[in-house]
Write a protein that holds these residues in place. Sequence first.
Motif, PDB file in Angstrom:
ATOM      1  N   GLN A  11      -5.063  -1.444  -7.159  1.00 39.06           N
ATOM      2  CA  GLN A  11      -5.762  -1.016  -8.377  1.00 39.06           C
ATOM      3  C   GLN A  11      -5.372  -1.873  -9.588  1.00 39.06           C
ATOM      4  N   ALA A  12      -4.078  -2.058  -9.803  1.00 44.97           N
ATOM      5  CA  ALA A  12      -3.613  -2.804 -10.979  1.00 44.97           C
ATOM      6  C   ALA A  12      -3.993  -4.276 -10.865  1.00 44.97           C
ATOM      7  N   ALA A  13      -3.887  -4.841  -9.675  1.00 43.97           N
ATOM      8  CA  ALA A  13      -4.187  -6.268  -9.492  1.00 43.97           C
ATOM      9  C   ALA A  13      -5.652  -6.552  -9.818  1.00 43.97           C
ATOM     10  N   GLY A  33      -1.782  -9.969  -1.128  1.00 43.35           N
ATOM     11  CA  GLY A  33      -1.710  -8.556  -0.741  1.00 43.35           C
ATOM     12  C   GLY A  33      -1.363  -8.415   0.727  1.00 43.35           C
ATOM     13  N   ASP A  34      -0.468  -7.493   1.048  1.00 42.79           N
ATOM     14  CA  ASP A  34      -0.056  -7.379   2.458  1.00 42.79           C
ATOM     15  C   ASP A  34      -1.016  -6.536   3.295  1.00 42.79           C
ATOM     16  N   GLU A  35      -1.932  -5.809   2.663  1.00 41.97           N
ATOM     17  CA  GLU A  35      -2.931  -5.076   3.453  1.00 41.97           C
ATOM     18  C   GLU A  35      -4.116  -6.017   3.717  1.00 41.97           C
ATOM     19  N   PRO A  36      -4.860  -5.773   4.784  1.00 39.23           N
ATOM     20  CA  PRO A  36      -5.953  -6.702   5.092  1.00 39.23           C
ATOM     21  C   PRO A  36      -7.234  -6.445   4.294  1.00 39.23           C
ATOM     22  N   GLN A  41      -9.615   1.688  -4.025  1.00 47.13           N
ATOM     23  CA  GLN A  41      -9.159   2.920  -4.680  1.00 47.13           C
ATOM     24  C   GLN A  41      -8.483   3.808  -3.646  1.00 47.13           C
ATOM     25  N   ARG A  42      -7.328   4.347  -4.012  1.00 48.75           N
ATOM     26  CA  ARG A  42      -6.643   5.255  -3.087  1.00 48.75           C
ATOM     27  C   ARG A  42      -7.040   6.723  -3.253  1.00 48.75           C
ATOM     28  N   PRO A  43      -7.430   7.180  -4.464  1.00 54.34           N
ATOM     29  CA  PRO A  43      -7.694   8.620  -4.592  1.00 54.34           C
ATOM     30  C   PRO A  43      -8.632   9.195  -3.517  1.00 54.34           C
ATOM     31  N   SER A  46      -7.388  10.840   0.266  1.00 50.15           N
ATOM     32  CA  SER A  46      -7.020  12.226   0.604  1.00 50.15           C
ATOM     33  C   SER A  46      -8.148  13.189   0.240  1.00 50.15           C
ATOM     34  N   LYS A  47      -9.304  12.635  -0.092  1.00 45.26           N
ATOM     35  CA  LYS A  47     -10.443  13.465  -0.503  1.00 45.26           C
ATOM     36  C   LYS A  47     -11.649  13.049   0.347  1.00 45.26           C
ATOM     37  N   LYS A  48     -12.644  12.367  -0.269  1.00 47.52           N
ATOM     38  CA  LYS A  48     -13.912  12.139   0.450  1.00 47.52           C
ATOM     39  C   LYS A  48     -13.851  11.081   1.551  1.00 47.52           C
ATOM     40  N   GLY A 274       1.586  -0.819 -13.087  1.00 47.40           N
ATOM     41  CA  GLY A 274       1.147   0.225 -12.152  1.00 47.40           C
ATOM     42  C   GLY A 274       2.314   1.043 -11.625  1.00 47.40           C
ATOM     43  N   ASP A 275       2.130   1.589 -10.418  1.00 50.13           N
ATOM     44  CA  ASP A 275       3.121   2.488  -9.817  1.00 50.13           C
ATOM     45  C   ASP A 275       4.531   1.895  -9.786  1.00 50.13           C
ATOM     46  N   CYS A 276       4.624   0.567  -9.675  1.00 56.37           N
ATOM     47  CA  CYS A 276       5.946  -0.063  -9.471  1.00 56.37           C
ATOM     48  C   CYS A 276       6.709  -0.231 -10.772  1.00 56.37           C
TER      49      CYS A 276
END
Length: 404
Positions: A11-13, A33-36, A41-43, A46-48, A274-276
């Motif tokens: 998100q922040a990047a 980024g280490d994810e592919p 968005q992460r929200p 855990s929702k839709k 961000g979170d970090c």
Amino acid sequence: MAGMVVIGAGQAASQLVASLRTEGYAAPITVVGDEPYPPYQRPPLSKKFLSGELAEDRLYIRPAEFYEQAGAALMLGVRATRVDLEAKTVTLATGDRLAYETLAFTTGSRVRRLTTPGADLPGIFYLRGIADVKAIQPHFQAGKRIVIVGGGYIGLEVAAVAAKRGLKVTVVEALERCLQRVTSKLMSDFFEGVHREAGVTILTSTGVHGFKAGANGTVIVETAGPQLEADLVVAGIGILPEQEVAQAAGLVCENGIVVDEFARASDPNVYAIGDCSNHPNPLLGRRLRLESVQNAIDQAKAAAAAICGKPKPYAEVPWFWSDQYDLKLQIAGLSMLGDDLVVRGDPASRKFAAFYLRAGAVAAVDAVNAAPEYMIGRMMIAQKKQVDPAKLADPSVPMKALMG
Ligand SMILES: Cc1cc2nc3c(=O)[nH]c(=O)nc-3n(C[C@H](O)[C@H](O)[C@H](O)COP(=O)(O)OP(=O)(O)OC[C@H]3O[C@@H](n4cnc5c(N)ncnc54)[C@H](O)[C@@H]3O)c2cc1C
């Protein structure tokens, strides 16, 4: 020209790339980024997205062309493992090295993992990324028994989706009440009640002691209360700032990478967003580490402005939301800063707000299906607005009138 290297593609990047270009940053930008996946968005995870109502490509914050047009190279699926602040280089897991002029950590956070015996059994999941949801989804079937460890926002959102799907849901919370770390007893009682009405079993003051393999791939959850048998377990027991690379490089870290109001870390060429990041908030008069989309976006904007020589301190009222069943909870400010609670509306109507006052001024609001209370409450927090508690508690007095 070495330009900007961003570690972490979330998100922040994504916001940092957009804001750097808007502010006139002309040098190359590389995002590692280490994810592919491109920044997403992460929200909704855990929702839709968990419920299957939102497709994966709808999670992406900006289309691939955006990064191309912005001249930002996305290096995905590769981890940055080391930073040399003297040489101004970032080493990747592949062994490649990137030179930077300015570096930003937007590394987010990682889940706190269970350390109890048996915590590595198959059938125990966490929820931080797209891959986690994909691992959970095949087990998310009506009639299955899910045990959720942790009654925070993520645990309760998963409980809501699972209950709606027809799973048999148990939430196990070690503290006396769900959401205890983040809100008042009034809100905890309300949300626990809503979940119970939906058929969710909530066990509070109940620590988890361990896990054992049961028959047919089930997991036996040993708690301070009953022993539970689950087809799947999802743990949502908090997150930790992703700060190891920064710390090893010698940057000051203390519950996050320590930054100033311009998101500058302890090295003049390095930012953390961000979170970090552990940052000061002049509105609240304290340092804090926030785990929210608002913080990632607003702090990225402040960092971009500072990098481009137009420093503007980051000073925003924190806000957050949570969706559970038909309820939209909107939160502004930090409720723990309040010393007085004013309730506006009736929780039984599922449309109400809890205002937290500090020395007579609005410090925070938790609004359930109550957008005006949230919107105006947020303004009141920014202005440290003194309010008459009796008028605030009276829904017949319009919120706007209280701002006057
Ligand atoms: C399930 C879930 C629900 C949420 N719901 C809400 C909500 O309702 N409202 C809200 O405001 N917030 C919510 N949040 C929080 C919000 O998503 C985060 O605060 C936000 O994503 C933070 O953005 P970020 O850029 O700091 O980190 P992230 O978006 O997490 O991005 C960090 C990225 O950096 C990568 N990374 C870390 N270390 C390295 C490295 N060394 N090398 C390369 N890459 C690295 C990570 O893998 C990750 O991809 C939720 C989070 C989760 C997990």
